[in-house]
Design a protein around this motif. Structure first.
Motif, PDB file in Angstrom:
ATOM      1  N   PHE A  24       0.910  -1.019   0.004  1.00  0.00           N
ATOM      2  CA  PHE A  24      -0.081   0.045  -0.042  1.00  0.00           C
ATOM      3  C   PHE A  24       0.811   1.231   0.154  1.00  0.00           C
ATOM      4  N   SER A  25       1.992   1.075   0.740  1.00  0.00           N
ATOM      5  CA  SER A  25       3.011   2.195   0.719  1.00  0.00           C
ATOM      6  C   SER A  25       3.437   2.544  -0.778  1.00  0.00           C
ATOM      7  N   ALA A  26       3.885   1.394  -1.502  1.00  0.00           N
ATOM      8  CA  ALA A  26       4.134   1.848  -2.981  1.00  0.00           C
ATOM      9  C   ALA A  26       2.954   2.374  -3.774  1.00  0.00           C
ATOM     10  N   VAL A  27       1.943   1.879  -3.429  1.00  0.00           N
ATOM     11  CA  VAL A  27       0.585   2.284  -4.020  1.00  0.00           C
ATOM     12  C   VAL A  27       0.481   3.839  -3.761  1.00  0.00           C
ATOM     13  N   LYS A  28       0.600   4.037  -2.767  1.00  0.00           N
ATOM     14  CA  LYS A  28       0.425   5.461  -2.096  1.00  0.00           C
ATOM     15  C   LYS A  28       1.222   6.473  -2.749  1.00  0.00           C
ATOM     16  N   ASP A  29       2.719   5.884  -2.847  1.00  0.00           N
ATOM     17  CA  ASP A  29       3.952   6.775  -3.477  1.00  0.00           C
ATOM     18  C   ASP A  29       3.629   6.933  -4.858  1.00  0.00           C
ATOM     19  N   THR A  30       2.887   5.855  -5.438  1.00  0.00           N
ATOM     20  CA  THR A  30       2.852   6.187  -6.890  1.00  0.00           C
ATOM     21  C   THR A  30       1.579   7.089  -7.177  1.00  0.00           C
ATOM     22  N   THR A  31       0.438   6.877  -6.515  1.00  0.00           N
ATOM     23  CA  THR A  31      -0.471   8.109  -6.600  1.00  0.00           C
ATOM     24  C   THR A  31      -0.262   9.275  -6.349  1.00  0.00           C
ATOM     25  N   THR A  32       0.807   9.567  -5.149  1.00  0.00           N
ATOM     26  CA  THR A  32       1.241  10.805  -4.639  1.00  0.00           C
ATOM     27  C   THR A  32       1.858  11.546  -6.014  1.00  0.00           C
ATOM     28  N   LEU A  33       2.885  10.694  -6.506  1.00  0.00           N
ATOM     29  CA  LEU A  33       3.460  11.158  -7.790  1.00  0.00           C
ATOM     30  C   LEU A  33       2.878  11.501  -8.919  1.00  0.00           C
ATOM     31  N   MET A  34       1.736  10.784  -8.995  1.00  0.00           N
ATOM     32  CA  MET A  34       0.872  11.230 -10.094  1.00  0.00           C
ATOM     33  C   MET A  34       0.296  12.568  -9.837  1.00  0.00           C
ATOM     34  N   VAL A  36       1.071  14.784  -8.059  1.00  0.00           N
ATOM     35  CA  VAL A  36       2.017  15.833  -8.013  1.00  0.00           C
ATOM     36  C   VAL A  36       2.413  16.231  -9.483  1.00  0.00           C
ATOM     37  N   SER A  37       2.717  15.225 -10.199  1.00  0.00           N
ATOM     38  CA  SER A  37       2.750  15.329 -11.566  1.00  0.00           C
ATOM     39  C   SER A  37       1.497  16.193 -12.439  1.00  0.00           C
ATOM     40  N   LEU A  38       0.589  15.950 -12.122  1.00  0.00           N
ATOM     41  CA  LEU A  38      -0.721  16.496 -12.319  1.00  0.00           C
ATOM     42  C   LEU A  38      -0.657  17.722 -12.074  1.00  0.00           C
ATOM     43  N   LEU A  39      -0.706  18.170 -10.758  1.00  0.00           N
ATOM     44  CA  LEU A  39      -0.514  19.591 -10.154  1.00  0.00           C
ATOM     45  C   LEU A  39       0.494  20.297 -11.078  1.00  0.00           C
ATOM     46  N   ILE A  40       1.616  19.863 -11.218  1.00  0.00           N
ATOM     47  CA  ILE A  40       2.756  20.567 -11.971  1.00  0.00           C
ATOM     48  C   ILE A  40       2.476  20.881 -13.196  1.00  0.00           C
ATOM     49  N   PHE A  41       1.674  19.903 -13.988  1.00  0.00           N
ATOM     50  CA  PHE A  41       1.408  20.075 -15.413  1.00  0.00           C
ATOM     51  C   PHE A  41       0.440  21.228 -15.564  1.00  0.00           C
TER      52      PHE A  41
END
Length: 216
Positions: A24-34, A36-41
């Protein structure tokens, strides 16, 4: 937590066992990265959109201000007008170039008309003081202004001629010559009346002198 599957070669059931929290930590990290990426975009897209819109609207605002200044110039609210400056080579740049060309042409025409109006005003000022001999060149850009200036010029010439005729008649009378007759077929109103009266006065004095000579 285990993830199982059948191996097609051996037929064995193979399972991958991992800690639930780490998955779940890996899934959470991946979701967070997505996220953040969407916000930056989204931020980059918003800034790019703002800059694009600003680059488009800035020349439009300049064109609007230039048009308002031009209308103020036409209405004589301003005595001069600055050219429209756009450092673009697109359609707006072409519009700015055509605008500047027309403004320069119209400004030259207005200046010529203003100079002609100034000349006619000066001629009228001289006429108010009794000098009808002012002469000026009619070279305005507006045909109606030229027509009016020519009409005024011809009127002043006729007035000058009428006063010259009257002055010439009075000069001859001062020299005891009453044979002078004013001939001005274009005279109307008070000028015609004055001419007729002077001619009658000269004729009356001439006839009176003849009668006086005969009585001597």
């Amino acid at each position: 937590m285990a993830l199982c599957g059948i191996n097609e070669i051996s037929g064995w059931k193979v399972c991958l066992i991992n800690d639930k929290s780490s998955i779940f930590s890996a899934v959470k990290d991946t979701t967070t990265l997505m996220v953040v990426s969407l916000l930056i975009f989204a931020l980059i897209l918003a800034v790019a959109t703002f800059l694009i819109v600003k680059s488009i609207t800035r020349p439009v605002v300049k064109i609007k201000d230039a048009l308002l200044n031009f209308f103020d110039y036409l209405n004589h609210k301003k005595t001069s007008i600055e050219p429209l400056r756009l450092n673009t080579s697109d359609e707006l740049g072409l519009i700015a170039g055509a605008f500047n060309d027309n403004v320069r042409s119209i400004a030259r025409d207005i200046q010529k008309d203003d100079e002609l109006i100034k000349k006619t005003s000066e001629a009228l000022d001289m006429a108010k003081m009794g000098d009808f001999g002012s002469d000026f060149e009619v070279n305005g850009a507006n045909n109606r202004v030229n027509e009016l200036a020519n009409h005024l010029k011809e009127t002043l010439k006729e007035l000058d001629k009428s006063f010259i005729d009257i002055a010439a008649a009075l000069d001859t009378y001062v020299k005891d010559d009453f044979t002078h007759t004013i001939v001005n077929e274009n005279a109307q109103g008070q000028f015609k009346k004055t001419n007729d009266n002077l001619n009658k006065l000269g004729l009356y004095i001439k006839e009176m002198l003849k009668a006086l000579i005969k009585s001597l």
